[in-house]
Design an enzyme around this catalytic site. Structure first.
Site, PDB file in Angstrom:
ATOM      1  N   GLU A  15       0.792  -5.887  -7.695  1.00 33.90           N
ATOM      2  CA  GLU A  15       1.879  -5.538  -8.622  1.00 33.90           C
ATOM      3  C   GLU A  15       1.901  -6.461  -9.845  1.00 33.90           C
ATOM      4  OE1 GLU A  15       5.001  -3.477  -5.472  1.00 33.90           O
ATOM      5  OE2 GLU A  15       5.443  -5.477  -6.221  1.00 33.90           O
ATOM      6  N   GLU A  39       1.717   1.673  -1.160  1.00 31.17           N
ATOM      7  CA  GLU A  39       2.879   1.180  -0.422  1.00 31.17           C
ATOM      8  C   GLU A  39       3.985   2.231  -0.459  1.00 31.17           C
ATOM      9  OE1 GLU A  39       4.570  -2.525  -1.633  1.00 31.17           O
ATOM     10  OE2 GLU A  39       2.636  -3.544  -1.820  1.00 31.17           O
TER      11      GLU A  39
END
Length: 695
Positions: free
Chosen positions: A165, A318
């Site tokens: 991320e 995710e």
């Protein structure tokens, strides 16, 4: 290497991945370093029970892998990779540089990013690094080199996951220096920068490159062109770091996919530029279960991921089995919602279903974030659903590598997003993703697939193009849009389109400056509606009525026809919505935020006129998508309603999840899923003309 060759190679890597896994990738982040060794044996047994074939390792493990400067310890990672391989489970191995270890921060405290207000982002969370810091770059690349050397030949390794991320923005001295270098490469001459940034406004001219720095938070407002370039710089800087790690890993493992994980509606990174450098777009997606229509925003993100690499299958990296821990109130997903959301991603092009995380943590910040195995252990509803989903996904091996086609294109562009939300505009509460979602929703409700494109894209393959608040358009982009419409295309543009050029400078002569000719209309003033709930009435050309709120403009026509006019307020009598014939095509302009019914009717009329029809005539709340390729065709029908519905699937096919025929009228349970493997063209499916599908 050409982009076509690069894309082909990426497809080959992904194809080999899914062949190796036996189909769709299923599993999630696994953090064995958080658990005693005896738990690992239980974990792999439970993974096999759940149908897990891929886990992500080492995302946050830098301090374990290098507990002291230059002292590496890979023993525990060797052990878990050996154990996973012995049990038939593949590994997506991460480079752990999202979390620089405490010893590195202690040695080089200026690795910590400086926030816009001058404060320092402290140690104790994650993403605590300035990507421009030379020591951070040196040590993180050294770790990538060590991991590439050690694990290139390990039989468990299936894929690489770089960092996690990406996103921290720093305004410190290292970023300052890197920003100046970036600007010198972009502009070359300091006078070019002064012109691009309009520095004569408020006397901000630069006479030496040493005077130029990051746009840290000023006393009042800051130069919007400078800030726009800083957005571009930070995205480019992080991407450069990703590419440096990728190149190291590629040298060791040329045949393995390499990705990093994107985020839902994430502003800091231009994912068009990023996706072109990866083997697949990979998304972390966490819809808020409290929002009844969260699946619509999720659908937008799924279509965006599918579009980032021109329809190539993408990866869910995710998602959550139940509750997350980032909202003010974190409710768990209702039974069936996790399964439904997973199949929604597959319907929209995903070839993996991965979760954060395998086993719910008992300590740390995300200890209340659900896992595939929660605190209560495997004897739970959630784990039973995890196992059920794993069994179903095994039957869909043929869907990997297939794709969805679309005839509608919608612009989603990071330059537009950055420029639009920099403030100092008629409204400071403008929200670019919300504007895009508003125009996307009618297509989702009508089961019309949408491709997303940036402002540089070739539009010729699309029958309808939509510009939601496409605020920044370069001269070339504006010319491409004109050529598209002149050649017979259909365009719908909303307010705030074509206002500024590439330097975030207003285009003169009336709004929307870049699109005046093609729209056959121009605005002399913007009139945002100030009051809470304030709205104006509209009258339509066919005698109907509508309304608008939030945004209006004083619009004039030059060649366009008026579809709706303002019927109340200070603009009463002026055009509000227009359609212009331009060359062989047409262009619609919405100068106001019209009500949802009028908007849906308008977009339905435009796409119907373009010959764009849904796959099935399905009730509202039922999503239908088709994936085709490799000799397969799958029709996925998803019921997002909390009540059963009946859907006519026509010739139908075979229910890929249970092997039974399904044709004609089919009942889908609340949150139910039907995956039809369709018969080849020219054949029909035998069996009953109706079926019950309670799952």
């Amino acid at each position: 290497m050409t982009s076509e060759q690069s894309s082909s190679t990426s497809r080959q890597r992904l194809k080999r991945l899914h062949e190796r896994l036996g189909g769709i990738a299923y599993g999630g982040d696994y953090n064995p370093e958080q658990w005693p060794r005896e738990v690992w044996d239980e974990d792999v047994l439970l993974m096999k029970e759940a149908g897990v074939n891929l886990v992500t390792l080492a995302v946050f493990s830098w301090s374990r892998l290098e507990p002291a400067d230059g002292a590496y310890d890979f023993g525990w990672l060797d052990d878990i990779m050996d154990l996973l391989h012995a049990n038939g489970i593949g590994v997506d191995l991460a480079t752990p540089d999202a979390v620089p270890p405490a010893w590195l921060v202690a040695q080089h405290p200026d690795i910590l990013p400086v926030l816009a207000d001058g404060s320092t982002f402290g140690f104790g969370s994650r993403q605590h690094f300035d990507v421009s810091h030379p020591v951070y770059r040196e040590r993180s690349l050294a770790m990538a080199e060590k991991m590439g050397e050690r694990y290139a030949a390990h039989p468990a390794l299936c894929m690489w996951h770089v960092n996690n991320e990406y996103g921290p923005v720093s305004y410190g001295p290292h970023a300052d220096r890197a920003f100046r270098t970036w600007l010198q490469e972009k502009y070359g001459d300091l006078e070019e920068l002064n012109q691009a940034w309009s520095t004569d406004v408020w006397g901000q001219r630069y006479s030496d490159w040493g005077q130029v720095n990051a746009p840290a938070q000023p006393r009042t407002w800051s130069n919007p062109s400078r800030r726009l370039d800083y957005h571009r710089f930070t995205s480019d800087s992080m991407l450069a770091h990703f590419k440096a790690e990728r190149d190291i890993l590629r040298r060791h493992t040329p045949d393995l996919p390499i990705v990093t994980n994107f985020m839902r509606f994430y502003k800091n990174n231009d994912y068009w530029a990023w996706a072109a450098e990866e083997d697949a777009a990979a998304l972390d997606i966490y819809p808020d279960p409290r929002e009844e229509d969260a699946h619509v925003a999720a659908a937008l993100n799924f279509d965006l991921m599918r579009s980032l690499r021109q329809g190539q299958p993408w990866l869910v990296m995710e998602q959550a089995t139940g509750a997350v821990s980032q909202w003010p109130v974190n409710v768990s997903k209702l039974p069936g919602k996790m399964r439904l959301g997973s199949f929604q991603a597959i319907a929209q092009g995903a070839d993996s279903i991965l979760f954060f995380q395998w086993r719910q943590a008992k300590g740390g910040t995300e200890r209340f974030h659900s896992g595939m195995v929660n605190h209560a252990g495997p004897n739970t509803r959630v784990f039973r659903e995890v196992c059920g989903l794993g069994r179903e996904l095994k039957s869909l091996a043929g869907i990997t590598g297939t794709s969805t086609s679309a005839r509608v294109a919608m612009v989603f562009d990071w330059d537009c997003w950055w420029a639009l939300e920099l403030g100092n505009s008629p409204r400071s509460d403008l929200n670019y993703p919300a504007e895009v979602l508003r125009l996307y929703r009618p297509f989702f409700d009508a089961n019309i697939p949408v491709d997303f494109v940036d402002t540089k894209a070739d539009l010729g393959q699309y029958s309808l193009v939509v510009l939601p608040a496409t605020y920044l358009l370069t001269d070339q982009a504006a010319q491409n849009i004109e050529a598209y419409v002149a050649g017979g295309g259909r365009l719908v543009a909303s307010y705030l389109a074509g206002i500024v050029d590439q330097d975030n400078t207003i285009r003169l002569g009336g709004y929307p400056g870049a699109l005046r000719n093609v729209l056959g209309a121009w605005s002399e003033e913007m009139h945002p509606l100030a009051g809470e709930g304030e709205a104006v009435k509209l009258s339509t050309a066919d005698g109907g009525t509508a309304s608008a709120d939030y945004w209006t403009e004083h619009l004039h026509t030059t060649s366009a026809d008026v579809l709706a006019s303002y019927a109340s307020g200070r603009l009463a009598g002026s055009p509000a919505v227009t359609r212009n014939s331009f060359g062989r095509g047409t262009a619609v302009y919405l100068s106001a935020r019209v009500d949802s019914t009028f908007l849906a009717d308008l977009l339905d009329a435009e796409r119907t006129a373009a010959g764009i029809l849904p796959e099935l005539d399905a009730p509202l709340g039922v999503q239908v998508r088709r994936r085709t390729g490799n000799g397969h065709s799958y029709l996925l029908v998803l019921n997002h309603n909390d009540a059963p519905v009946r859907v006519d699937v026509g010739p139908g096919g075979t229910d890929a999840l249970n092997g039974t025929p399904a044709t004609g009228a089919v009942e889908l349970a609340a949150n139910g899923v039907l995956v039809l493997q369709e018969a080849p063209t020219g054949t029909t499916t035998s069996g009953n003309t109706s079926a019950e599908h309670g799952r």
